[in-house]
Design a protein around this motif. Structure first.
Motif, PDB file in Angstrom:
ATOM      1  N   ALA A   1       0.831  -1.209   0.000  1.00 23.43           N
ATOM      2  CA  ALA A   1       0.000   0.000   0.000  1.00 23.43           C
ATOM      3  C   ALA A   1       0.861   1.253   0.000  1.00 23.43           C
ATOM      4  O   ALA A   1       0.524   2.243  -0.662  1.00 23.43           O
ATOM      5  CB  ALA A   1      -0.939  -0.010   1.204  1.00 23.43           C
ATOM      6  N   GLU A   2       1.971   1.231   0.723  1.00 19.53           N
ATOM      7  CA  GLU A   2       2.870   2.388   0.758  1.00 19.53           C
ATOM      8  C   GLU A   2       3.360   2.748  -0.643  1.00 19.53           C
ATOM      9  O   GLU A   2       3.520   3.915  -0.969  1.00 19.53           O
ATOM     10  CB  GLU A   2       4.081   2.108   1.643  1.00 19.53           C
ATOM     11  N   TYR A   3       3.598   1.752  -1.469  1.00 18.51           N
ATOM     12  CA  TYR A   3       4.108   1.991  -2.825  1.00 18.51           C
ATOM     13  C   TYR A   3       3.082   2.678  -3.715  1.00 18.51           C
ATOM     14  O   TYR A   3       3.439   3.438  -4.605  1.00 18.51           O
ATOM     15  CB  TYR A   3       4.556   0.681  -3.485  1.00 18.51           C
ATOM     16  N   VAL A   4       1.807   2.408  -3.493  1.00 21.38           N
ATOM     17  CA  VAL A   4       0.792   2.927  -4.415  1.00 21.38           C
ATOM     18  C   VAL A   4      -0.054   4.076  -3.858  1.00 21.38           C
ATOM     19  O   VAL A   4      -0.713   4.756  -4.627  1.00 21.38           O
ATOM     20  CB  VAL A   4      -0.149   1.795  -4.895  1.00 21.38           C
ATOM     21  N   ARG A   5      -0.032   4.316  -2.554  1.00 22.03           N
ATOM     22  CA  ARG A   5      -0.888   5.360  -1.970  1.00 22.03           C
ATOM     23  C   ARG A   5      -0.658   6.728  -2.601  1.00 22.03           C
ATOM     24  O   ARG A   5      -1.606   7.384  -3.028  1.00 22.03           O
ATOM     25  CB  ARG A   5      -0.665   5.466  -0.469  1.00 22.03           C
ATOM     26  N   SER A   6       0.567   7.191  -2.612  1.00 19.90           N
ATOM     27  CA  SER A   6       0.847   8.530  -3.137  1.00 19.90           C
ATOM     28  C   SER A   6       0.522   8.626  -4.617  1.00 19.90           C
ATOM     29  O   SER A   6      -0.059   9.614  -5.068  1.00 19.90           O
ATOM     30  CB  SER A   6       2.305   8.904  -2.884  1.00 19.90           C
ATOM     31  N   ALA A   7       0.900   7.629  -5.374  1.00 26.58           N
ATOM     32  CA  ALA A   7       0.626   7.647  -6.818  1.00 26.58           C
ATOM     33  C   ALA A   7      -0.874   7.659  -7.098  1.00 26.58           C
ATOM     34  O   ALA A   7      -1.317   8.261  -8.077  1.00 26.58           O
ATOM     35  CB  ALA A   7       1.272   6.428  -7.482  1.00 26.58           C
ATOM     36  N   ALA A   8      -1.647   7.037  -6.233  1.00 32.92           N
ATOM     37  CA  ALA A   8      -3.096   6.985  -6.412  1.00 32.92           C
ATOM     38  C   ALA A   8      -3.793   8.218  -5.832  1.00 32.92           C
ATOM     39  O   ALA A   8      -5.003   8.359  -5.967  1.00 32.92           O
ATOM     40  CB  ALA A   8      -3.659   5.727  -5.761  1.00 32.92           C
ATOM     41  N   GLY A   9      -3.031   9.097  -5.188  1.00 30.63           N
ATOM     42  CA  GLY A   9      -3.623  10.297  -4.612  1.00 30.63           C
ATOM     43  C   GLY A   9      -4.213  10.096  -3.230  1.00 30.63           C
ATOM     44  O   GLY A   9      -5.047  10.877  -2.795  1.00 30.63           O
ATOM     45  N   PHE A  10      -3.787   9.054  -2.531  1.00 30.67           N
ATOM     46  CA  PHE A  10      -4.304   8.769  -1.193  1.00 30.67           C
ATOM     47  C   PHE A  10      -3.181   8.722  -0.163  1.00 30.67           C
ATOM     48  O   PHE A  10      -3.232   7.964   0.787  1.00 30.67           O
ATOM     49  CB  PHE A  10      -5.068   7.438  -1.177  1.00 30.67           C
ATOM     50  N   GLY A  11      -2.182   9.554  -0.343  1.00 26.42           N
ATOM     51  CA  GLY A  11      -1.046   9.590   0.570  1.00 26.42           C
ATOM     52  C   GLY A  11      -1.351  10.341   1.850  1.00 26.42           C
ATOM     53  O   GLY A  11      -2.424  10.928   2.029  1.00 26.42           O
ATOM     54  N   SER A  12      -0.383  10.341   2.737  1.00 25.25           N
ATOM     55  CA  SER A  12      -0.559  10.978   4.046  1.00 25.25           C
ATOM     56  C   SER A  12      -0.757  12.483   3.937  1.00 25.25           C
ATOM     57  O   SER A  12      -1.294  13.104   4.855  1.00 25.25           O
ATOM     58  CB  SER A  12       0.636  10.662   4.941  1.00 25.25           C
ATOM     59  N   GLU A  13      -0.381  13.091   2.812  1.00 23.46           N
ATOM     60  CA  GLU A  13      -0.580  14.531   2.632  1.00 23.46           C
ATOM     61  C   GLU A  13      -2.059  14.922   2.579  1.00 23.46           C
ATOM     62  O   GLU A  13      -2.408  16.078   2.776  1.00 23.46           O
ATOM     63  CB  GLU A  13       0.141  15.036   1.373  1.00 23.46           C
ATOM     64  N   ARG A  14      -2.951  13.981   2.352  1.00 22.44           N
ATOM     65  CA  ARG A  14      -4.388  14.267   2.284  1.00 22.44           C
ATOM     66  C   ARG A  14      -5.102  14.047   3.613  1.00 22.44           C
ATOM     67  O   ARG A  14      -6.308  14.211   3.701  1.00 22.44           O
ATOM     68  CB  ARG A  14      -5.043  13.394   1.215  1.00 22.44           C
ATOM     69  N   GLN A  15      -4.381  13.678   4.646  1.00 20.76           N
ATOM     70  CA  GLN A  15      -5.003  13.439   5.944  1.00 20.76           C
ATOM     71  C   GLN A  15      -5.462  14.750   6.560  1.00 20.76           C
ATOM     72  O   GLN A  15      -4.849  15.795   6.364  1.00 20.76           O
ATOM     73  CB  GLN A  15      -4.018  12.733   6.869  1.00 20.76           C
ATOM     74  N   GLU A  16      -6.534  14.679   7.320  1.00 18.09           N
ATOM     75  CA  GLU A  16      -7.108  15.854   7.963  1.00 18.09           C
ATOM     76  C   GLU A  16      -6.277  16.299   9.157  1.00 18.09           C
ATOM     77  O   GLU A  16      -5.803  15.475   9.930  1.00 18.09           O
ATOM     78  CB  GLU A  16      -8.519  15.534   8.445  1.00 18.09           C
ATOM     79  N   ASP A  17      -6.127  17.584   9.305  1.00 11.13           N
ATOM     80  CA  ASP A  17      -5.525  18.206  10.485  1.00 11.13           C
ATOM     81  C   ASP A  17      -4.210  17.582  10.922  1.00 11.13           C
ATOM     82  O   ASP A  17      -3.926  17.481  12.116  1.00 11.13           O
ATOM     83  CB  ASP A  17      -6.508  18.177  11.672  1.00 11.13           C
ATOM     84  N   GLY A  18      -3.419  17.118  10.005  1.00  5.84           N
ATOM     85  CA  GLY A  18      -2.102  16.612  10.351  1.00  5.84           C
ATOM     86  C   GLY A  18      -2.072  15.332  11.148  1.00  5.84           C
ATOM     87  O   GLY A  18      -1.192  15.129  11.975  1.00  5.84           O
ATOM     88  N   ALA A  19      -3.026  14.444  10.918  1.00  2.57           N
ATOM     89  CA  ALA A  19      -2.994  13.146  11.594  1.00  2.57           C
ATOM     90  C   ALA A  19      -1.670  12.467  11.247  1.00  2.57           C
ATOM     91  O   ALA A  19      -1.151  12.642  10.148  1.00  2.57           O
ATOM     92  CB  ALA A  19      -4.172  12.285  11.149  1.00  2.57           C
ATOM     93  N   PRO A  20      -1.089  11.708  12.166  1.00  2.00           N
ATOM     94  CA  PRO A  20       0.207  11.085  11.898  1.00  2.00           C
ATOM     95  C   PRO A  20       0.142  10.087  10.746  1.00  2.00           C
ATOM     96  O   PRO A  20      -0.926   9.582  10.394  1.00  2.00           O
ATOM     97  CB  PRO A  20       0.559  10.394  13.213  1.00  2.00           C
ATOM     98  N   ARG A  21       1.291   9.787  10.200  1.00  2.00           N
ATOM     99  CA  ARG A  21       1.377   8.894   9.044  1.00  2.00           C
ATOM    100  C   ARG A  21       0.763   7.523   9.318  1.00  2.00           C
ATOM    101  O   ARG A  21       0.127   6.936   8.455  1.00  2.00           O
ATOM    102  CB  ARG A  21       2.842   8.768   8.633  1.00  2.00           C
TER     103      ARG A  21
END
Length: 104
Positions: free
Chosen positions: A16-36
């Motif tokens: 999942a780590e390999y594809v999350r960012s490429a799919a647009g679902f990376g940790s940068e989209r988490q609300e209010d800075g929730a941890p990774r």
């Protein structure tokens, strides 16, 4: 059997780590800075307390089971499914604690 499921869970998380960012679902989209790790543990607030406590003393083959038993809800989660920070976690001390959690 519990150890095998734990190994399988972590293999899925690594994939999942390999594809999350490429799919647009990376940790940068988490609300209010929730941890990774919030993308792994939906109830990451409980996981945070468990992780800061005695999860390290639990045998590695039983850690996933313990997270389930403690209500951390391990799995694959979309950023919008992960809860936002509480007022305490938004405080300066809470922000420092979350920064430390991001590198765990």
């Amino acid at each position: 059997m519990i150890a095998r499921e734990g190994d399988r869970f972590w293999l899925i998380q690594q994939a999942a780590e390999y594809v999350r960012s490429a799919a647009g679902f990376g940790s940068e989209r988490q609300e209010d800075g929730a941890p990774r790790y919030a993308l792994t543990y939906r109830n990451w607030q409980k996981f945070s307390h468990l992780r800061d406590g005695d999860l390290v003393t639990t045998h590695k083959d039983l850690r996933l089971w313990r997270c389930v038993a403690e209500g951390c809800r391990p799995g694959l989660w979309y950023p919008q499914e992960v809860g936002a920070l509480t007022a305490e976690e938004k405080s300066p001390a809470g922000k420092l604690r979350n920064v430390g959690a991001a590198v765990w």
